[in-house]
Design a protein around this motif. Sequence first.
Motif, PDB file in Angstrom:
ATOM      1  N   VAL A 338       0.833  -1.203   0.000  1.00 25.22           N
ATOM      2  CA  VAL A 338       0.000   0.000   0.000  1.00 25.22           C
ATOM      3  C   VAL A 338       0.869   1.256   0.000  1.00 25.22           C
ATOM      4  CG1 VAL A 338      -1.653   1.342   1.356  1.00 25.22           C
ATOM      5  CG2 VAL A 338      -2.007  -1.101   1.042  1.00 25.22           C
ATOM      6  N   LEU A 339       1.945   1.257   0.806  1.00 28.38           N
ATOM      7  CA  LEU A 339       2.873   2.389   0.779  1.00 28.38           C
ATOM      8  C   LEU A 339       3.498   2.541  -0.608  1.00 28.38           C
ATOM      9  CD1 LEU A 339       4.700   2.003   4.215  1.00 28.38           C
ATOM     10  CD2 LEU A 339       3.107   3.814   3.550  1.00 28.38           C
ATOM     11  N   ALA A 340       3.856   1.402  -1.203  1.00 27.66           N
ATOM     12  CA  ALA A 340       4.450   1.447  -2.547  1.00 27.66           C
ATOM     13  C   ALA A 340       3.447   1.941  -3.574  1.00 27.66           C
ATOM     14  CB  ALA A 340       4.967   0.062  -2.923  1.00 27.66           C
ATOM     15  N   ALA A 341       2.185   1.502  -3.449  1.00 28.04           N
ATOM     16  CA  ALA A 341       1.165   1.950  -4.404  1.00 28.04           C
ATOM     17  C   ALA A 341       0.926   3.453  -4.264  1.00 28.04           C
ATOM     18  CB  ALA A 341      -0.130   1.185  -4.178  1.00 28.04           C
ATOM     19  N   GLY A 342       0.869   3.946  -3.020  1.00 25.22           N
ATOM     20  CA  GLY A 342       0.718   5.383  -2.836  1.00 25.22           C
ATOM     21  C   GLY A 342       1.881   6.158  -3.426  1.00 25.22           C
ATOM     22  N   SER A 343       3.089   5.672  -3.188  1.00 32.22           N
ATOM     23  CA  SER A 343       4.269   6.313  -3.789  1.00 32.22           C
ATOM     24  C   SER A 343       4.231   6.197  -5.311  1.00 32.22           C
ATOM     25  CB  SER A 343       5.545   5.672  -3.240  1.00 32.22           C
ATOM     26  OG  SER A 343       5.589   5.742  -1.832  1.00 32.22           O
ATOM     27  N   GLY A 344       3.760   5.051  -5.807  1.00 32.02           N
ATOM     28  CA  GLY A 344       3.669   4.860  -7.247  1.00 32.02           C
ATOM     29  C   GLY A 344       2.675   5.801  -7.900  1.00 32.02           C
ATOM     30  N   LEU A 345       1.541   6.071  -7.217  1.00 31.64           N
ATOM     31  CA  LEU A 345       0.568   7.015  -7.761  1.00 31.64           C
ATOM     32  C   LEU A 345       1.156   8.416  -7.843  1.00 31.64           C
ATOM     33  CD1 LEU A 345      -2.742   5.861  -6.013  1.00 31.64           C
ATOM     34  CD2 LEU A 345      -2.158   5.665  -8.426  1.00 31.64           C
ATOM     35  N   VAL A 346       1.899   8.814  -6.811  1.00 30.25           N
ATOM     36  CA  VAL A 346       2.559  10.125  -6.854  1.00 30.25           C
ATOM     37  C   VAL A 346       3.579  10.171  -7.995  1.00 30.25           C
ATOM     38  CG1 VAL A 346       4.047  11.719  -5.582  1.00 30.25           C
ATOM     39  CG2 VAL A 346       2.193  10.521  -4.395  1.00 30.25           C
ATOM     40  N   LEU A 347       4.342   9.106  -8.131  1.00 25.01           N
ATOM     41  CA  LEU A 347       5.331   9.042  -9.204  1.00 25.01           C
ATOM     42  C   LEU A 347       4.655   9.073 -10.572  1.00 25.01           C
ATOM     43  CD1 LEU A 347       8.299   8.678 -10.015  1.00 25.01           C
ATOM     44  CD2 LEU A 347       7.967   6.206  -9.826  1.00 25.01           C
ATOM     45  N   ALA A 348       3.541   8.341 -10.712  1.00 21.47           N
ATOM     46  CA  ALA A 348       2.814   8.333 -11.989  1.00 21.47           C
ATOM     47  C   ALA A 348       2.261   9.716 -12.307  1.00 21.47           C
ATOM     48  CB  ALA A 348       1.684   7.308 -11.930  1.00 21.47           C
ATOM     49  N   TRP A 349       1.766  10.414 -11.272  1.00 23.08           N
ATOM     50  CA  TRP A 349       1.247  11.765 -11.495  1.00 23.08           C
ATOM     51  C   TRP A 349       2.355  12.712 -11.960  1.00 23.08           C
ATOM     52  CZ3 TRP A 349       2.003  16.398  -8.576  1.00 23.08           C
ATOM     53  CH2 TRP A 349       1.146  17.444  -8.947  1.00 23.08           C
ATOM     54  N   LEU A 350       3.534  12.565 -11.380  1.00 23.78           N
ATOM     55  CA  LEU A 350       4.658  13.413 -11.788  1.00 23.78           C
ATOM     56  C   LEU A 350       5.118  13.082 -13.203  1.00 23.78           C
ATOM     57  CD1 LEU A 350       6.750  13.356  -8.485  1.00 23.78           C
ATOM     58  CD2 LEU A 350       5.377  15.252  -9.355  1.00 23.78           C
ATOM     59  N   LEU A 351       5.047  11.814 -13.575  1.00 19.76           N
ATOM     60  CA  LEU A 351       5.539  11.378 -14.887  1.00 19.76           C
ATOM     61  C   LEU A 351       4.465  11.423 -15.977  1.00 19.76           C
ATOM     62  CD1 LEU A 351       7.715   8.287 -13.881  1.00 19.76           C
ATOM     63  CD2 LEU A 351       8.500  10.577 -14.478  1.00 19.76           C
ATOM     64  N   LEU A 352       3.213  11.764 -15.616  1.00 23.85           N
ATOM     65  CA  LEU A 352       2.130  11.727 -16.599  1.00 23.85           C
ATOM     66  C   LEU A 352       2.400  12.602 -17.823  1.00 23.85           C
ATOM     67  CD1 LEU A 352      -0.648  10.710 -17.403  1.00 23.85           C
ATOM     68  CD2 LEU A 352      -1.654  12.597 -16.110  1.00 23.85           C
ATOM     69  N   PRO A 353       2.874  13.860 -17.677  1.00 16.94           N
ATOM     70  CA  PRO A 353       3.149  14.647 -18.888  1.00 16.94           C
ATOM     71  C   PRO A 353       4.189  13.996 -19.799  1.00 16.94           C
ATOM     72  CG  PRO A 353       3.095  16.057 -16.946  1.00 16.94           C
ATOM     73  CD  PRO A 353       3.098  14.647 -16.446  1.00 16.94           C
ATOM     74  N   VAL A 354       5.208  13.400 -19.191  1.00 18.83           N
ATOM     75  CA  VAL A 354       6.239  12.732 -19.999  1.00 18.83           C
ATOM     76  C   VAL A 354       5.648  11.521 -20.709  1.00 18.83           C
ATOM     77  CG1 VAL A 354       8.467  11.562 -19.928  1.00 18.83           C
ATOM     78  CG2 VAL A 354       8.047  13.531 -18.444  1.00 18.83           C
ATOM     79  N   PHE A 355       4.874  10.730 -19.972  1.00 17.57           N
ATOM     80  CA  PHE A 355       4.283   9.537 -20.569  1.00 17.57           C
ATOM     81  C   PHE A 355       3.275   9.904 -21.665  1.00 17.57           C
ATOM     82  CE2 PHE A 355       0.989   6.186 -20.563  1.00 17.57           C
ATOM     83  CZ  PHE A 355       1.767   5.108 -20.956  1.00 17.57           C
ATOM     84  N   ALA A 356       2.455  10.944 -21.427  1.00 22.65           N
ATOM     85  CA  ALA A 356       1.507  11.378 -22.449  1.00 22.65           C
ATOM     86  C   ALA A 356       2.233  11.822 -23.711  1.00 22.65           C
ATOM     87  CB  ALA A 356       0.637  12.513 -21.906  1.00 22.65           C
ATOM     88  N   GLY A 357       3.391  12.447 -23.539  1.00 20.06           N
ATOM     89  CA  GLY A 357       4.185  12.804 -24.712  1.00 20.06           C
ATOM     90  C   GLY A 357       4.754  11.592 -25.425  1.00 20.06           C
ATOM     91  N   LEU A 358       5.104  10.562 -24.664  1.00 21.73           N
ATOM     92  CA  LEU A 358       5.634   9.344 -25.275  1.00 21.73           C
ATOM     93  C   LEU A 358       4.611   8.688 -26.189  1.00 21.73           C
ATOM     94  CD1 LEU A 358       7.586   7.572 -22.386  1.00 21.73           C
ATOM     95  CD2 LEU A 358       8.532   8.779 -24.346  1.00 21.73           C
ATOM     96  N   VAL A 359       3.368   8.579 -25.709  1.00 16.18           N
ATOM     97  CA  VAL A 359       2.332   7.894 -26.498  1.00 16.18           C
ATOM     98  C   VAL A 359       1.545   8.861 -27.365  1.00 16.18           C
ATOM     99  CG1 VAL A 359       2.123   6.026 -24.834  1.00 16.18           C
ATOM    100  CG2 VAL A 359       0.682   8.040 -24.574  1.00 16.18           C
ATOM    101  N   ASP A 360       1.823  10.169 -27.229  1.00 17.13           N
ATOM    102  CA  ASP A 360       1.179  11.205 -28.038  1.00 17.13           C
ATOM    103  C   ASP A 360      -0.341  11.157 -27.902  1.00 17.13           C
ATOM    104  OD1 ASP A 360       1.104  13.367 -29.747  1.00 17.13           O
ATOM    105  OD2 ASP A 360       0.984  12.154 -31.561  1.00 17.13           O
ATOM    106  N   ARG A 361      -0.808  11.085 -26.664  1.00 14.72           N
ATOM    107  CA  ARG A 361      -2.249  11.087 -26.404  1.00 14.72           C
ATOM    108  C   ARG A 361      -2.519  11.951 -25.175  1.00 14.72           C
ATOM    109  NH1 ARG A 361      -1.792   9.115 -30.637  1.00 14.72           N
ATOM    110  NH2 ARG A 361      -2.784   7.247 -31.516  1.00 14.72           N
ATOM    111  N   PRO A 362      -3.651  12.674 -25.134  1.00 14.21           N
ATOM    112  CA  PRO A 362      -4.009  13.466 -23.943  1.00 14.21           C
ATOM    113  C   PRO A 362      -4.560  12.549 -22.857  1.00 14.21           C
ATOM    114  CG  PRO A 362      -5.696  13.723 -25.628  1.00 14.21           C
ATOM    115  CD  PRO A 362      -4.629  12.868 -26.239  1.00 14.21           C
ATOM    116  N   LEU A 363      -3.814  12.348 -21.789  1.00 13.24           N
ATOM    117  CA  LEU A 363      -4.181  11.374 -20.756  1.00 13.24           C
ATOM    118  C   LEU A 363      -4.473  12.030 -19.410  1.00 13.24           C
ATOM    119  CD1 LEU A 363      -1.491   8.629 -21.519  1.00 13.24           C
ATOM    120  CD2 LEU A 363      -3.849   8.707 -22.305  1.00 13.24           C
ATOM    121  N   GLU A 364      -4.795  13.326 -19.419  1.00 15.70           N
ATOM    122  CA  GLU A 364      -5.002  14.020 -18.149  1.00 15.70           C
ATOM    123  C   GLU A 364      -6.145  13.418 -17.337  1.00 15.70           C
ATOM    124  OE1 GLU A 364      -4.889  15.459 -21.071  1.00 15.70           O
ATOM    125  OE2 GLU A 364      -2.988  16.559 -21.064  1.00 15.70           O
ATOM    126  N   GLY A 365      -7.103  12.760 -17.989  1.00 13.94           N
ATOM    127  CA  GLY A 365      -8.269  12.276 -17.281  1.00 13.94           C
ATOM    128  C   GLY A 365      -8.134  10.908 -16.650  1.00 13.94           C
TER     129      GLY A 365
END
Length: 785
Positions: A338-365
């Motif tokens: 659970v601690l790892a999942a919470g940390s992973g969600l924060v990490l995913a939120w920080l990396l979302l703009p980079v990942f959205a650029g990688l796949v070239d899709r708007p993934l804000e939602g």
Amino acid sequence: MQRPLYSLVIIGGLAIGFASCFLLFGFVQFCLNYNGSVPDNHRVVVIKQRINVFPRAEWQLMAFLPLRDVARASGMVEASTIVKALDMPLRTGDALHALNLQLVDADFQSMFAVVTLEGELHAALTQPDGLALTVTAARKLFGASSASILGRTVDVAGSVLQVRALLRDPAPNSSPRYEALAGAGGSAWRGSEAAMRQWDRGGVYLKLKPGASISALTALLQQASEKAPLSQQMRSTTASIPSGGNVSDLRLLPLRDVYFDADLARSQTADQYAQRSSIYALAAGGLFILLLATINYVNLATVRTLRRQREIGIRKLLGASAWRLTRQFLCEAVLTTVLAAGSGLVLAWLLLPVFAGLVDRPLEGIFTPFACALALGFSVAIGLCAGAYPAWLAHHALPGPALAGRGDAETAAGLRGRRVLTVVQFASALALSATTLAVSWQTYFLSHASPGFDPAGLLVLNLPSYAGGKSNDAAFVEQLRRLPRVQGLTSISEAVGRDGAKSIHRLKAKDGSDVPMEAKFVGPEWFELHHLHAAFGEAFNTRHDANDDQTSGRAMVNAAGALALGYATPQEAVGKMLSTDYRIIGIAPEVRFQELRKPSRAIVYFVRHASVLVIRTDDQLQAAHDNIAPLWRRHYPNDILDLRTQQMVLAERLLGDRRLMRILAASSAIALALSGFGIFVLSAYSVQRRQREIVMRKLHGASRLDIALMMAREFGALFAISALLGLPPAWLAIQHYLASHAERAPMSAWPLLAALALGMAMAVLAIAHHTLGALRLSPARMLRD
């Protein structure tokens, strides 16, 4: 807190796995629910069309616009609309804004469930001067702090439109996309009557009545398409259509299937679509990364459990029940995940703009409360599963052997299983690393390959197709030539690197048959400006071709074009007649209009007025833009100056390759990190398991080098097995990827060797900490314990 390194490795590795899994599953959900916001999306269909007279006939989401009326008259549709993009900027005051403005019918609102926040969308689509803006478009035009925008006016190429509705932004995974809407019969589209009369093309969307037959409606529309004046004209001027064949083919495609349509995925707009197999592969990849991280946790938790045998034995002697010990280890595992999942969600939120650029899709939602709660709930399930094996070890630990120091060994089967899992981890990392290096090298090769000329110093500028006509273009070009630092100027029908097949000509082959060939219209100085010379014969020049006369009778073909016309060698075609009006004056040098992954195509060149300017200058892009902008505003006050370097245009065609390279690089980095964690865990257990052996070897005279070699042999064997399992599949994947390229980078086996070296370095770093610990083991302390 007592074991910070252990906690960092465990929680950090799992957090990376959860973040990767969350992002990949968010993208998968985005794709699988494409057009899910459209009500009855199985009954809403779009007409796709393929015009067979083109040499590169491909399916497009465009069809003859009058087919909408044919469908309405059939009685099989309950609603219909055309969707026609209006490629004109919108003016507010002195500012021009490039927005995605679509011209639609009134049925568009009900078919696509458009949400109106203010005003009346029906009025905006039925009034001649009506306009509807999305929230995003309103902010672009009037600013974020603007009050109600209803009643404000916008100028579109001289037509004043009034904002009559404010709309919610459409879902990012829906089609068609739009930022602004106007009525198809309004004043914004002055050529609407001519477009319908001339059977122009655009998007045609239909909502079928319940029980309506798609096949029957398709047959009706196909028949109307073949009877269209434009189809009859193409049939009369094209000899290559077989008897009984269609000038164009039509299909009705349900909106829910648009994103995964195989025909559209092979078209020039392939970046806008996807394959289901690829999406499912990404989902499997996300689970695989999470599985690798979970394996690391199980391995580390197993080592820690074996080190806690005395604690477990004492707890049992003090009366702790088997269920209480099991519950303790399961709770530890759940807390960790659970601690790892919470940390992973924060990490995913920080990396979302980079990942959205990688796949070239708007993934804000994708970060919804439900998705985050689901991820945390899934982490609890992962924790229960991952903690089961350590809990089982604790449950079966015997107090006597544990207190005597003889219960800290794992069974041979358990050790063998964890070694197998570590090998699978490292084999996957090596395969991904080798593939990433190969794709990166091929992409680098393509990006630096010559298009046939030196693009340095060349700028590309598109002239508007609707503003002023030839006389205005000629005046602009003439004044542009006089600007300081403009060394030369010419035109072409499409910039090199934009492979659009703007025009197709039917030419006479050597044997008299018709040969369809792509035509490029160029200015007389085009070859000279690009420092190109004819391979055989002569090239166009201003002395013979400056009059821009379409009947001048001079043409050039490339080598592929000469061979397509039936000549044995390109040189033989020089001086031959293409038709009664044109003679081949020379063989053009090879210019790569298309991607290097495709073979060269047959091309014919004519001197003719064209809408893409090529400018040679010593100025940098910004300086050239500033010099041209005043002149542009005088001649094209209602259009935006879009000036780019030729290098930028060439780079656009490699966006897909660069995206694949970045995705593979991220995946291989994650896999290498997780496999490094796996080796780290295994080396920790190996030192724990072989402590007595190491001490005995030292007592019998083994040196530090001997102990280090003992550890190296154990993990060297595992690394060799990983290489044998991972590198052959990587080689096959690399060959499959390169098979789609007409030109390949010199590669041989170096990506495999480089991946092997990278993996070896990672393995050495992973085992270094515990190997040094083994070298520092004190025989006296071990014997005392």
